[in-house]
Design an enzyme around this catalytic site. Sequence first.
Site, PDB file in Angstrom:
ATOM      1  N   ASP A  66      70.328  42.377  51.254  1.00  0.00           N
ATOM      2  CA  ASP A  66      69.430  43.479  50.913  1.00  0.00           C
ATOM      3  C   ASP A  66      69.058  43.301  49.445  1.00  0.00           C
ATOM      4  O   ASP A  66      69.906  43.465  48.566  1.00  0.00           O
ATOM      5  CB  ASP A  66      70.144  44.813  51.133  1.00  0.00           C
ATOM      6  CG  ASP A  66      69.256  46.018  50.862  1.00  0.00           C
ATOM      7  OD1 ASP A  66      68.169  45.853  50.251  1.00  0.00           O
ATOM      8  OD2 ASP A  66      69.644  47.134  51.242  1.00  0.00           O
ATOM      9  N   SER A 148      49.690  42.112  46.089  1.00  0.00           N
ATOM     10  CA  SER A 148      48.733  42.839  46.927  1.00  0.00           C
ATOM     11  C   SER A 148      47.482  43.106  46.114  1.00  0.00           C
ATOM     12  O   SER A 148      47.529  43.151  44.877  1.00  0.00           O
ATOM     13  CB  SER A 148      49.338  44.174  47.393  1.00  0.00           C
ATOM     14  OG  SER A 148      48.348  45.000  47.977  1.00  0.00           O
ATOM     15  N   TYR A 165      53.462  52.721  45.923  1.00  0.00           N
ATOM     16  CA  TYR A 165      53.224  51.320  46.287  1.00  0.00           C
ATOM     17  C   TYR A 165      52.306  50.594  45.302  1.00  0.00           C
ATOM     18  O   TYR A 165      52.660  49.514  44.814  1.00  0.00           O
ATOM     19  CB  TYR A 165      52.671  51.238  47.715  1.00  0.00           C
ATOM     20  CG  TYR A 165      52.587  49.829  48.241  1.00  0.00           C
ATOM     21  CD1 TYR A 165      53.733  49.143  48.631  1.00  0.00           C
ATOM     22  CD2 TYR A 165      51.361  49.183  48.361  1.00  0.00           C
ATOM     23  CE1 TYR A 165      53.661  47.845  49.115  1.00  0.00           C
ATOM     24  CE2 TYR A 165      51.282  47.881  48.842  1.00  0.00           C
ATOM     25  CZ  TYR A 165      52.436  47.219  49.219  1.00  0.00           C
ATOM     26  OH  TYR A 165      52.363  45.935  49.682  1.00  0.00           O
ATOM     27  N   LYS A 169      53.229  47.310  42.777  1.00  0.00           N
ATOM     28  CA  LYS A 169      52.509  46.037  42.794  1.00  0.00           C
ATOM     29  C   LYS A 169      51.816  45.759  41.455  1.00  0.00           C
ATOM     30  O   LYS A 169      51.673  44.593  41.066  1.00  0.00           O
ATOM     31  CB  LYS A 169      51.504  46.021  43.954  1.00  0.00           C
ATOM     32  CG  LYS A 169      52.174  45.994  45.330  1.00  0.00           C
ATOM     33  CD  LYS A 169      53.099  44.776  45.477  1.00  0.00           C
ATOM     34  CE  LYS A 169      53.646  44.629  46.877  1.00  0.00           C
ATOM     35  NZ  LYS A 169      54.506  43.436  47.038  1.00  0.00           N
TER      36      LYS A 169
END
Length: 252
Positions: A66, A148, A165, A169
């Site tokens: 993880d 992204s 998010y 990024k």
Amino acid sequence: MEKWHNKIAVVTGASAGIGAACCKALVDNGMIVIGLARRSERVDELRQTWPDDKEKQSRLHSLKCDVRQESEVIAAFDKIVKDFGPIAVLINNAGVVRDTELVKENNTEDLRAIVDTNIMGVAYCTREAFKTMSKNTDGLGHVIIINSVVGHKVIHFEGSSTNMYPASKHAVTAMTEVYRNEFLMHNTKLKVTSISPGVVRTEILSEEDWEKMKDFAALEASDIADAVVYCLQTPPHVQIHELTIKPVGEKF
């Protein structure tokens, strides 16, 4: 890709989607691949990609890890170096999204999951890989970060929030440039590349979410794996710092 033949590649988030596609592509191109994932058994299942090719099957390995947990990352990379040798390629692919809003109450767990996976996971893995990459006598070494398009521009979707998010990024975009500078500071010839896809059809979104987005143009995970291979096969004096990939017809 001849220079990477039998070299060690580590792929995070390897159990599905882009990570799984990268594992397959790198094995097909002669590398020894260790896929890190919380669901490591799914990496083992990828060997059935080559049901009649034992040699390729033998070059794909799984390791439960993880990336949010620093201790697990350190243990995993130590084991990889001990069992397989120095790492030549790192694909920082592990990433998560969460359905929340920055202003929503009691969402700390969701926000922390994004930061710990998408930012700190990259930091932990790259730091540990650098330990051996920087000592490679052949000078080979390449860190690729799956970024992204929202790492360069915040995109809004009607009726929903992208919450933490895009921030995670954007951090990765900045980190890519910091890594480029630090690799130079340490007098290495290591490369770093950020690959920023548009929408990619993977398990990162639920089937319900994909149904809502059925009219969206989308890339496939294999398209991003192809881009990874393209970046890796550049000559020693060429570094692709940022590669943006959008599906034809994408509207943002």
